[in-house]
Design an enzyme around this catalytic site. Structure first.
Site, short mmCIF file in Angstrom:
data_model
loop_
_atom_site.label_atom_id
_atom_site.label_comp_id
_atom_site.label_asym_id
_atom_site.label_seq_id
_atom_site.Cartn_x
_atom_site.Cartn_y
_atom_site.Cartn_z
N ASP A 50 44.25 41.20 37.96
CA ASP A 50 42.71 40.64 38.00
C ASP A 50 43.45 39.05 37.69
O ASP A 50 44.03 38.32 37.76
CB ASP A 50 42.05 40.34 36.57
CG ASP A 50 40.94 39.27 36.16
OD1 ASP A 50 40.35 39.09 36.90
OD2 ASP A 50 40.95 38.34 34.75
N ASP A 61 37.07 35.85 42.48
CA ASP A 61 37.79 36.45 41.78
C ASP A 61 37.35 38.11 41.74
O ASP A 61 36.70 38.89 42.65
CB ASP A 61 36.07 36.90 41.02
CG ASP A 61 36.68 37.40 39.42
OD1 ASP A 61 37.64 38.18 39.27
OD2 ASP A 61 35.29 36.93 38.29
#
Length: 400
Positions: free
Chosen positions: A272, A94
């Site tokens: 992202d 992440d």
């Protein structure tokens, strides 16, 4: 100039204590992509909620979300050992969080290297929230590649998902507010610990994803140095943005054109790895929709086009720094073999560009998710606060 800056960074690191020589110039680790579609009709909703939460920095609103992890997105996993002897956990990469979490599936196993700090810890992960206890422990990325006394979050209870937790490689500032009793304290990420314990020579991460329609070992994560074998042509860098709230994440400034038309002026946004689609300010999305002729499909909540419209698609160009990174027509569509995963019609053509839901604001106007990262090698360089991109053999692939 780059050599001089690198030399200064290396000299600065030598003041932190011995040893001053890093043990590895580059640590390259394989990643496995897992297609998680347990609740397939909510793939777009999952992304939409995550993007909204990333945009909203209100701590009150963040604490209002539900607890847990969801199984509805592309997931890139890396095997990480924690403890001594280590227990192996499959952690999701992440780029927009900074904490290493375990215990979501495989239970955390304390060993002689484990220490319970007693601190309650929490983290928003898009539309959801993890909560648990902070420990410190030995973290092993590969044989002989370890860091010691690294803070980790241990989830308070298993969450019934197929991943064990998160490996956060976002900026360390994202740990602000993570400790409930010491909200002003921050701590380093896995990248920072590797650097400060002289395991790698610079705090840099290289990300190589690949477009695919099956679960496969199709990615690599490199710490400490870029891997020229994973990209073609030149690797170009752009500074991280100073515009809040994009500056909290791996954010940068760019403008976007579709063919000759500007659809998004120069503005800030982020990459992202936990988002699937490309998200644009609503007015930019509307321009893209008009230019492509796409119609919003109620079942998938994606734009759909005809084969004739697909044949006429122009490149979607991302003007980053002095470079242009183009998504070909094939890169702008959802992988057709995976239409089942979005509740789509077999053989139909869906576009991967979505609307953030609010118009251009100059502060958070795009999110580039996995469908972009799969086409370009990406470098996150904390030492010089910059992001790099390069074309790969998959930039023009027709996988979709």
């Amino acid at each position: 100039m780059f050599f001089a800056a690198s030399l200064l960074a290396l000299l600065a690191s030598s003041t932190m204590g011995s040893p001053v020589e890093a043990r590895n110039s580059r640590i390259t680790l394989p990643m496995t992509r897992r297609l998680e579609f347990c609740n397939s009709t909510n793939l777009v909703q999952h992304d939409e909620a995550r993007v909204a939460a990333l945009r909203d920095y209100s701590a009150h609103s963040r604490r209002a979300h539900i607890y847990g992890l969801e199984n509805t997105h592309f997931t890139y996993l890396i095997s990480v050992g924690i403890g001594n002897p280590p227990t192996t956990y499959k952690l999701m990469i992440d780029t927009s969080s900074a904490i290493t979490w375990v215990g979501a599936s495989t239970q955390y196993v304390p060993t002689v290297t484990s220490f319970d700090t007693g601190e309650a810890i929490w983290q928003e992960h898009g539309s959801i929230v993890l909560i648990g206890t902070q420990w410190t422990d030995t973290v092993t990325l590969a044989h002989g590649v370890t860091v010691t006394r690294m803070p980790i979050g241990v989830a308070s209870h298993p969450m019934g998902v197929n991943i064990d937790g998160i490996l956060g490689i976002g900026p360390a500032g994202l740990t602000l507010d993570a400790l409930l009793n010491r909200p002003r304290d921050t701590f380093q990420t896995i990248t920072g610990y590797l650097y400060h314990q002289h395991v790698i020579w610079q705090p840099l991460v290289g990300i190589s994803f690949q477009p695919s329609t099956v679960d496969t070992d199709d990615g690599q994560l490199s710490f400490g140095e870029t891997d020229p074998g994973l990209y073609t042509g030149d690797l170009r860098f752009t500074p991280t943005t100073l515009t809040f709230p994009s500056s909290r994440y791996w954010g940068f400034d760019q403008r976007i054109t579709y063919g000759p038309r500007i659809i998004l002026g120069l503005t800030a946004g982020i990459i992202d790895s936990s988002s699937t689609f490309i998200w644009l300010a609503s007015d930019a999305f509307d321009r893209y929709r008009v230019e492509t002729g796409g119609n919003l499909d109620a079942a998938t909540r994606l734009l759909t086009i005809t084969p004739a419209q697909y044949d006429n698609l122009l490149d979607l160009d991302f003007h980053i720094g002095l470079e242009i990174y183009s998504l070909t027509r094939n890169a702008q569509i959802w992988p057709r073999p995976l239409n089942y995963a979005i509740n789509g019609v077999d053989g139909a053509i869906y576009l991967v560009v979505q609307s953030i839901g609010i118009p251009f604001g100059g502060t958070f106007d795009f999110v580039l998710g996995c469908v972009f990262l799969q086409r370009f090698y990406t470098v996150l360089d904390r030492a010089f606060d910059r992001i790099g991109f390069a074309k790969t053999v998959f930039t023009d692939a027709t996988t979709n």
